[in-house]
Design a protein around this motif. Structure first.
Motif, PDB file in Angstrom:
ATOM      1  N   ARG A   1      11.116  -0.504 -17.140  1.00 18.75           N
ATOM      2  CA  ARG A   1      11.503   0.048 -15.842  1.00 18.75           C
ATOM      3  C   ARG A   1      11.213  -1.161 -14.492  1.00 18.75           C
ATOM      4  NH1 ARG A   1      11.984   5.327 -13.393  1.00 18.75           N
ATOM      5  NH2 ARG A   1      10.488   4.662 -11.340  1.00 18.75           N
ATOM      6  N   ASP A   2      12.076  -1.760 -14.231  1.00 20.00           N
ATOM      7  CA  ASP A   2      11.628  -3.118 -12.889  1.00 20.00           C
ATOM      8  C   ASP A   2      11.442  -2.461 -11.172  1.00 20.00           C
ATOM      9  OD1 ASP A   2      12.447  -5.836 -14.451  1.00 20.00           O
ATOM     10  OD2 ASP A   2      14.540  -5.374 -14.174  1.00 20.00           O
ATOM     11  N   GLY A   3       9.903  -3.177 -11.336  1.00 16.87           N
ATOM     12  CA  GLY A   3       9.959  -2.664  -9.914  1.00 16.87           C
ATOM     13  C   GLY A   3      10.755  -3.734  -8.969  1.00 16.87           C
ATOM     14  N   ILE A   4      10.302  -3.490  -7.115  1.00 14.08           N
ATOM     15  CA  ILE A   4      11.088  -3.879  -6.072  1.00 14.08           C
ATOM     16  C   ILE A   4      11.698  -5.430  -6.583  1.00 14.08           C
ATOM     17  CG2 ILE A   4      10.912  -4.277  -3.900  1.00 14.08           C
ATOM     18  CD1 ILE A   4       9.734  -1.256  -3.704  1.00 14.08           C
ATOM     19  N   VAL A   5       9.856  -6.169  -6.602  1.00 12.41           N
ATOM     20  CA  VAL A   5       9.641  -7.445  -7.036  1.00 12.41           C
ATOM     21  C   VAL A   5      10.704  -8.104  -7.640  1.00 12.41           C
ATOM     22  CG1 VAL A   5       7.688  -9.629  -7.376  1.00 12.41           C
ATOM     23  CG2 VAL A   5       6.712  -7.019  -5.812  1.00 12.41           C
ATOM     24  N   PRO A   6      10.544  -7.707  -8.706  1.00 11.92           N
ATOM     25  CA  PRO A   6      11.754  -7.785  -9.618  1.00 11.92           C
ATOM     26  C   PRO A   6      13.601  -7.921  -9.253  1.00 11.92           C
ATOM     27  CG  PRO A   6      10.437  -7.197 -11.008  1.00 11.92           C
ATOM     28  CD  PRO A   6      10.099  -6.956  -9.751  1.00 11.92           C
TER      29      PRO A   6
ATOM     30  N   LYS B   1       1.102  -1.168   0.348  1.00  9.83           N
ATOM     31  CA  LYS B   1       0.527   0.001  -0.664  1.00  9.83           C
ATOM     32  C   LYS B   1       0.552   1.468   0.599  1.00  9.83           C
ATOM     33  CE  LYS B   1      -4.387  -1.772   2.065  1.00  9.83           C
ATOM     34  NZ  LYS B   1      -4.627  -2.069   3.862  1.00  9.83           N
ATOM     35  N   ALA B   2       2.070   1.223   0.161  1.00 16.95           N
ATOM     36  CA  ALA B   2       3.079   2.325   0.205  1.00 16.95           C
ATOM     37  C   ALA B   2       3.761   3.056  -0.838  1.00 16.95           C
ATOM     38  CB  ALA B   2       3.915   1.794   1.383  1.00 16.95           C
ATOM     39  N   ILE B   3       3.573   1.994  -1.759  1.00 18.39           N
ATOM     40  CA  ILE B   3       4.170   2.090  -3.771  1.00 18.39           C
ATOM     41  C   ILE B   3       2.765   1.960  -4.601  1.00 18.39           C
ATOM     42  CG2 ILE B   3       6.531   2.341  -3.134  1.00 18.39           C
ATOM     43  CD1 ILE B   3       6.283  -1.088  -3.628  1.00 18.39           C
TER      44      ILE B   3
ATOM     45  N   MET C   1       1.424   0.254  -7.725  1.00 15.45           N
ATOM     46  CA  MET C   1       2.032  -1.584  -8.559  1.00 15.45           C
ATOM     47  C   MET C   1       2.771  -1.349  -9.390  1.00 15.45           C
ATOM     48  SD  MET C   1      -0.673  -3.850  -7.290  1.00 15.45           S
ATOM     49  CE  MET C   1      -1.302  -5.232  -8.732  1.00 15.45           C
ATOM     50  N   GLY C   2       3.335  -0.177 -10.281  1.00 16.72           N
ATOM     51  CA  GLY C   2       4.300   0.427 -11.320  1.00 16.72           C
ATOM     52  C   GLY C   2       5.576  -0.124 -10.594  1.00 16.72           C
ATOM     53  N   GLN C   3       5.526   0.827  -9.166  1.00 15.20           N
ATOM     54  CA  GLN C   3       6.814   0.048  -8.434  1.00 15.20           C
ATOM     55  C   GLN C   3       6.816  -1.193  -7.745  1.00 15.20           C
ATOM     56  OE1 GLN C   3       6.193   3.652  -5.987  1.00 15.20           O
ATOM     57  NE2 GLN C   3       6.284   5.358  -7.026  1.00 15.20           N
ATOM     58  N   LEU C   4       5.684  -1.625  -7.234  1.00 14.26           N
ATOM     59  CA  LEU C   4       5.704  -2.867  -6.850  1.00 14.26           C
ATOM     60  C   LEU C   4       6.335  -3.856  -7.849  1.00 14.26           C
ATOM     61  CD1 LEU C   4       5.955  -4.929  -4.294  1.00 14.26           C
ATOM     62  CD2 LEU C   4       2.638  -4.998  -4.868  1.00 14.26           C
ATOM     63  N   TYR C   5       5.605  -4.297  -9.143  1.00 18.30           N
ATOM     64  CA  TYR C   5       6.512  -5.082 -10.247  1.00 18.30           C
ATOM     65  C   TYR C   5       7.048  -4.810 -11.267  1.00 18.30           C
ATOM     66  CZ  TYR C   5       2.762  -7.659  -7.767  1.00 18.30           C
ATOM     67  OH  TYR C   5       2.187  -8.183  -6.844  1.00 18.30           O
ATOM     68  N   GLY C   6       7.393  -2.986 -11.245  1.00 16.39           N
ATOM     69  CA  GLY C   6       7.527  -3.007 -12.694  1.00 16.39           C
ATOM     70  C   GLY C   6       6.437  -1.712 -13.471  1.00 16.39           C
ATOM     71  N   GLU C   7       6.724  -1.761 -14.670  1.00 15.64           N
ATOM     72  CA  GLU C   7       6.006  -1.003 -15.888  1.00 15.64           C
ATOM     73  C   GLU C   7       6.095  -0.187 -16.724  1.00 15.64           C
ATOM     74  OE1 GLU C   7       4.325   2.708 -13.203  1.00 15.64           O
ATOM     75  OE2 GLU C   7       6.184   3.474 -12.525  1.00 15.64           O
ATOM     76  N   SER C   8       5.436   0.194 -17.755  1.00 19.75           N
ATOM     77  CA  SER C   8       6.468   0.031 -19.022  1.00 19.75           C
ATOM     78  C   SER C   8       6.542   2.220 -18.939  1.00 19.75           C
ATOM     79  CB  SER C   8       5.759  -0.221 -20.466  1.00 19.75           C
ATOM     80  OG  SER C   8       6.232   0.437 -21.144  1.00 19.75           O
ATOM     81  N   ASP C   9       7.088   3.245 -19.576  1.00 18.93           N
ATOM     82  CA  ASP C   9       6.668   4.550 -19.145  1.00 18.93           C
ATOM     83  C   ASP C   9       6.080   4.838 -20.650  1.00 18.93           C
ATOM     84  OD1 ASP C   9       7.409   7.327 -20.223  1.00 18.93           O
ATOM     85  OD2 ASP C   9       8.821   7.301 -18.355  1.00 18.93           O
ATOM     86  N   ALA C  10       4.774   5.375 -20.875  1.00 23.63           N
ATOM     87  CA  ALA C  10       4.432   6.152 -21.300  1.00 23.63           C
ATOM     88  C   ALA C  10       5.125   7.005 -22.436  1.00 23.63           C
ATOM     89  CB  ALA C  10       3.406   6.891 -20.912  1.00 23.63           C
ATOM     90  N   ASN C  11       5.784   7.449 -22.642  1.00 26.91           N
ATOM     91  CA  ASN C  11       6.653   8.156 -23.226  1.00 26.91           C
ATOM     92  C   ASN C  11       7.798   7.861 -23.995  1.00 26.91           C
ATOM     93  OD1 ASN C  11       5.187  10.595 -22.113  1.00 26.91           O
ATOM     94  ND2 ASN C  11       6.332  10.795 -20.393  1.00 26.91           N
ATOM     95  N   THR C  12       8.707   7.223 -23.507  1.00 23.60           N
ATOM     96  CA  THR C  12       9.725   6.029 -23.620  1.00 23.60           C
ATOM     97  C   THR C  12       9.647   5.126 -24.007  1.00 23.60           C
ATOM     98  OG1 THR C  12      11.213   5.953 -21.725  1.00 23.60           O
ATOM     99  CG2 THR C  12      11.824   8.157 -22.321  1.00 23.60           C
TER     100      THR C  12
END
Length: 140
Positions: free
Chosen positions: A132-137, A113-115, A117-128
């Motif tokens: 970017r991997d998150g904490i779990v990976p 709850k402190a971060i 979902m993208g920060q937790l698992y990773g996410e794709s930057d919408a602009n570039t």
């Protein structure tokens, strides 16, 4: 969904209809139970049947899920169960006992709850469009 006690006979009936004459073989938890009992001794805990069963249930969930939450009341033994199973799995791996998912284990406590979902698992930057991997990976 979780089965309630009155759902189990219906479930077993459906399974026996789908697979007539097939008996589910019992899984041998001997080495795991022995290691859990040793873990209980190490942590000065009593290896009562309900605690052993909860450790086995936690082990089974870890084997079939990539993530889980352990919930229950304060003082219910959640942390003790997790720590004892960790000791047991590490012990089995160190003694090179053959078994499913007997691995050296590390525990990381995260507050999802402190971060985001993208920060937790990773996410794709919408602009570039870079990933970017998150904490779990990064910790797995």
């Amino acid at each position: 969904p979780k089965f309630l006690a009155h759902d189990l006979p219906l479930f077993w009936g459906i399974l026996s209809d789908l697979f007539p004459g097939i008996e589910r073989p019992a899984f041998d938890y001997g080495p795991l139970l022995t290691a859990i009992k040793r873990g209980c001794e190490t942590k000065n805990l009593q290896s009562v049947p309900i605690f052993l069963r909860k450790n086995i249930e936690l082990y089974e969930m870890i084997c079939v899920r990539h993530g889980l939450m352990v919930v229950g009341p304060t003082g219910g033994g959640k942390s003790a169960c997790i720590q004892t199973l960790k000791l047991a799995l590490c012990d089995l791996k160190n003694h090179e006992i053959e078994g499913e998912k007997y691995e050296t284990t590390e525990i990381f406590h995260l507050n999802p709850k402190a971060i985001t979902m993208g920060q937790l698992y990773g996410e794709s930057d919408a602009n570039t469009h870079e990933w970017r991997d998150g904490i779990v990976p990064n910790i797995v």
